[in-house]
Motif scaffolding. Structure first.
Motif, PDB file in Angstrom:
ATOM      1  N   PHE A   1       0.679  -1.187  -0.011  1.00 45.66           N
ATOM      2  CA  PHE A   1      -0.129   0.213  -0.128  1.00 45.66           C
ATOM      3  C   PHE A   1       0.572   1.398  -0.005  1.00 45.66           C
ATOM      4  N   VAL A   2       0.500   2.247  -0.760  1.00 44.68           N
ATOM      5  CA  VAL A   2       1.632   3.101  -1.248  1.00 44.68           C
ATOM      6  C   VAL A   2       0.331   4.281  -1.576  1.00 44.68           C
ATOM      7  N   ASP A   3       1.268   5.165  -0.423  1.00 50.25           N
ATOM      8  CA  ASP A   3       0.533   6.712  -1.120  1.00 50.25           C
ATOM      9  C   ASP A   3       1.787   8.184  -1.281  1.00 50.25           C
ATOM     10  N   THR A   4       1.003   8.431  -2.143  1.00 53.75           N
ATOM     11  CA  THR A   4       1.681   9.986  -2.479  1.00 53.75           C
ATOM     12  C   THR A   4       0.608  10.975  -2.706  1.00 53.75           C
ATOM     13  N   ALA A   5       0.419  12.215  -3.280  1.00 56.19           N
ATOM     14  CA  ALA A   5      -0.007  12.839  -3.950  1.00 56.19           C
ATOM     15  C   ALA A   5       0.455  13.314  -4.683  1.00 56.19           C
TER      16      ALA A   5
ATOM     17  N   SER B   1      -1.348  12.974 -12.372  1.00 57.83           N
ATOM     18  CA  SER B   1      -0.954  11.825 -11.740  1.00 57.83           C
ATOM     19  C   SER B   1      -0.823  10.772 -12.496  1.00 57.83           C
ATOM     20  N   LEU B   2      -1.753   9.971 -13.511  1.00 56.50           N
ATOM     21  CA  LEU B   2      -1.298   8.922 -14.247  1.00 56.50           C
ATOM     22  C   LEU B   2      -0.313   9.588 -15.197  1.00 56.50           C
ATOM     23  N   ARG B   3      -0.191  10.928 -15.990  1.00 52.94           N
ATOM     24  CA  ARG B   3       1.737  10.634 -16.842  1.00 52.94           C
ATOM     25  C   ARG B   3       2.883  10.640 -15.286  1.00 52.94           C
ATOM     26  N   ARG B   4       2.944  11.225 -14.201  1.00 51.26           N
ATOM     27  CA  ARG B   4       3.375  11.200 -13.301  1.00 51.26           C
ATOM     28  C   ARG B   4       4.056   9.792 -12.634  1.00 51.26           C
TER      29      ARG B   4
ATOM     30  N   THR C   1       6.462  17.044  -2.823  1.00 47.57           N
ATOM     31  CA  THR C   1       7.990  17.496  -3.221  1.00 47.57           C
ATOM     32  C   THR C   1       7.366  18.077  -4.894  1.00 47.57           C
ATOM     33  N   GLU C   2       6.232  18.724  -5.019  1.00 47.64           N
ATOM     34  CA  GLU C   2       5.759  19.505  -6.480  1.00 47.64           C
ATOM     35  C   GLU C   2       6.114  18.576  -7.378  1.00 47.64           C
ATOM     36  N   GLY C   3       5.162  17.211  -7.067  1.00 43.56           N
ATOM     37  CA  GLY C   3       5.507  16.160  -8.028  1.00 43.56           C
ATOM     38  C   GLY C   3       6.126  14.854  -7.764  1.00 43.56           C
ATOM     39  N   GLN C   4       7.628  15.686  -7.842  1.00 38.27           N
ATOM     40  CA  GLN C   4       8.734  14.209  -7.637  1.00 38.27           C
ATOM     41  C   GLN C   4       8.740  13.310  -6.982  1.00 38.27           C
ATOM     42  N   SER C   5       7.471  12.752  -6.290  1.00 34.79           N
ATOM     43  CA  SER C   5       6.956  11.923  -5.550  1.00 34.79           C
ATOM     44  C   SER C   5       6.736  11.408  -6.702  1.00 34.79           C
ATOM     45  N   GLU C   6       5.186  11.346  -7.167  1.00 39.11           N
ATOM     46  CA  GLU C   6       4.734  10.939  -7.952  1.00 39.11           C
ATOM     47  C   GLU C   6       5.731  10.256  -8.765  1.00 39.11           C
ATOM     48  N   SER C   7       6.940  11.590  -9.578  1.00 38.02           N
ATOM     49  CA  SER C   7       7.723  11.132 -10.226  1.00 38.02           C
ATOM     50  C   SER C   7       8.742   9.805 -10.403  1.00 38.02           C
ATOM     51  N   LEU C   8       9.122   9.926  -8.877  1.00 39.44           N
ATOM     52  CA  LEU C   8       9.943   9.170  -8.835  1.00 39.44           C
ATOM     53  C   LEU C   8       9.380   7.322  -8.461  1.00 39.44           C
ATOM     54  N   LEU C   9       7.969   7.910  -7.819  1.00 43.01           N
ATOM     55  CA  LEU C   9       6.908   6.087  -7.576  1.00 43.01           C
ATOM     56  C   LEU C   9       7.731   5.393  -8.593  1.00 43.01           C
ATOM     57  N   GLY C  10       7.059   6.722  -9.760  1.00 40.24           N
ATOM     58  CA  GLY C  10       6.627   5.553 -11.340  1.00 40.24           C
ATOM     59  C   GLY C  10       7.328   5.043 -11.771  1.00 40.24           C
TER      60      GLY C  10
END
Ligand SMILES: NC(=O)c1ccc[n+]([C@@H]2O[C@H](COP(=O)([O-])OP(=O)(O)OC[C@H]3O[C@@H](n4cnc5c(N)ncnc54)[C@H](OP(=O)(O)O)[C@@H]3O)[C@@H](O)[C@H]2O)c1
Length: 381
Positions: A53-57, A114-117, A61-70
């Motif tokens: 279970f992984v949580d982001t938004a 979000s889907l893109r990042r 970190t201005e989108g960095q969190s999602e990009s790294l997770l991706g």
């Protein structure tokens, strides 16, 4: 206890680990997070421990969190295994009010970003991040329902909203046969127990599973902050000190006599039961009624390893009771009217003790041992 015991989130068939991986610290854009290497190590370690279970938004970190997770998800080939949650609400374009908030226009904009990042074509869980005070519940609900039908998200939930708004949305969903929401993500820890007044009963009654954010009070309960000799200030290097003066964290609210008493009790429990302070605080939160999952936050791999082991050794009931007592909420109106004395007057001195769950733990502490069936029941409501 390994993380590969999964519990259904709210009234749903979505199975999640009792400890979630919080990715707000993934990335260095905010100055108090982890670099890519450390974030990747935490992600890989979490999967290896059985976590799902992984949580982001989009905000983090201005989108960095999602990009790294991706990247981490793609590199590990774990998309199907991971229950991936993200959130919308915060503005992406200063001056444009519709590039933020919870209106249909922003939700549909935000989900595509979000889907893109994240490099995926669906989210498992999509959350309204914070109430915007203006968007009608019907509009949020219908837009989230549309996203489910379009296959862009599997489930939806709410974070940081008033209890009445969460109740209104779920009631509308039930009445109109729209996709019910499954999750309330709320701040919950020994130093922040306000959700016990309304949200715990609400979640149990209406089928939300609660996920608890900031279980360490943003690090306050980790042991790195101690009252100074004057007892008024806290020493220690960490996020709370880093955010001092930012307007995001108020030291006045954090470094209070009540909180220092709680920190002291956590320290004592940790010493007596050979756990770290962070493990004591996380375990306490995970074993409270209606808490489906606790979201771990960490800046280093060492912190993360420490937190991951929080449920390995159960604290005895007596230690949990001491922690409950030192952090108990003051009784306030109207909740004082739901306590014994008023209830006896209502019930003619007969039917007391059957208050709505949430005002008292619905399962005995003994039944709430990590992994015990009693807790599984609480978590599935
Ligand atoms: N929905 C929302 O509004 C919302 C808001 C906040 C967070 N969240 C979610 O909840 C997750 C967790 O929140 P959080 O990061 O605030 O949780 P937290 O557990 O209260 O605080 C985590 C911080 O405490 C310190 N820490 C953690 N483990 C430690 C250990 N074992 N020993 C010593 N220090 C330790 C680290 O900060 P330092 O070392 O820098 O002090 C770490 O970054 C986030 O990642 C995010 O996914 C949601």
């Amino acid at each position: 206890m390994s993380l590969d015991s999964y519990y259904t989130l709210g009234r749903s068939g979505l199975r999640v680990s009792r400890l979630a991986l919080g990715a707000m610290t993934f990335g260095e854009n905010w100055g108090w997070g982890a670099d890519e290497r450390t974030a990747r190590a935490m992600f890989d370690r979490y999967l290896a421990a059985g976590g799902n279970f992984v949580d982001t938004a989009d905000l983090y970190t201005e989108g960095q969190s999602e990009s790294l997770l991706g990247r981490f998800i793609a590199d590990s080939g774990s998309r199907d295994r991971v229950v991936l949650a993200s959130k919308f609400s915060y503005n992406a374009e200063p001056g444009n009010p519709n590039a933020g908030g919870n209106g249909r226009k922003n939700i549909l904009r935000a989900v595509e970003g979000s889907l893109r990042r994240l490099g995926t074509d669906y989210l498992d869980l999509y959350l309204l991040h914070t109430w915007d005070r203006v968007t009608p519940a019907e509009e949020v609900l219908r837009t989230l329902d549309d996203l489910v039908r379009a296959g862009k998200i599997r489930y939806a939930g709410l974070s940081d909203v008033p209890a009445w708004y969460a109740a209104q949305i779920q009631t509308l969903a039930q009445a109109h046969h729209l996709q019910p929401l499954v999750n309330l993500q709320l701040q919950y820890s020994l130093v922040e127990r306000n959700i016990e007044r309304e949200y715990v009963s609400l979640a149990q009654e209406l089928g939300y599973g609660i996920t608890a954010w900031s279980p360490l009070g943003m690090g306050l309960l980790s042991g790195k902050y101690r009252p100074s000799e004057s007892g008024r200030d806290g020493a220690g290097d960490g996020r709370i000190q880093a955010l001092k003066g930012s307007g995001l964290v108020s030291l006045q609210d954090k470094f209070t006599p009540r909180n220092w008493a709680i920190v002291g009790a956590v320290e004592q429990a940790a010493r007596e039961h050979r756990l770290s302070m962070a493990q004591v605080a996380i375990q306490w939160a995970a074993r409270r009624p209606s808490i489906g999952s606790v979201i771990l936050g960490a800046r280093t791999l060492e912190q993360f390893e420490d937190n991951l082991a929080a449920l390995d050794r159960p604290l005895p009931d007596e230690a949990l009771r001491t922690l409950d007592e030192v952090s108990a909420l003051p009784l306030q109106f109207p909740y004082s009217f739901f306590e014994q004395a008023q209830q006896e007057r209502i019930h003619g001195g007969v039917a007391v003790g059957d208050k709505p769950q949430g005002y008292r733990p619905p399962v005995s502490v003994a039944a709430a041992e990590p992994g015990a069936p009693g807790l599984a029941v609480a978590a599935t409501r």
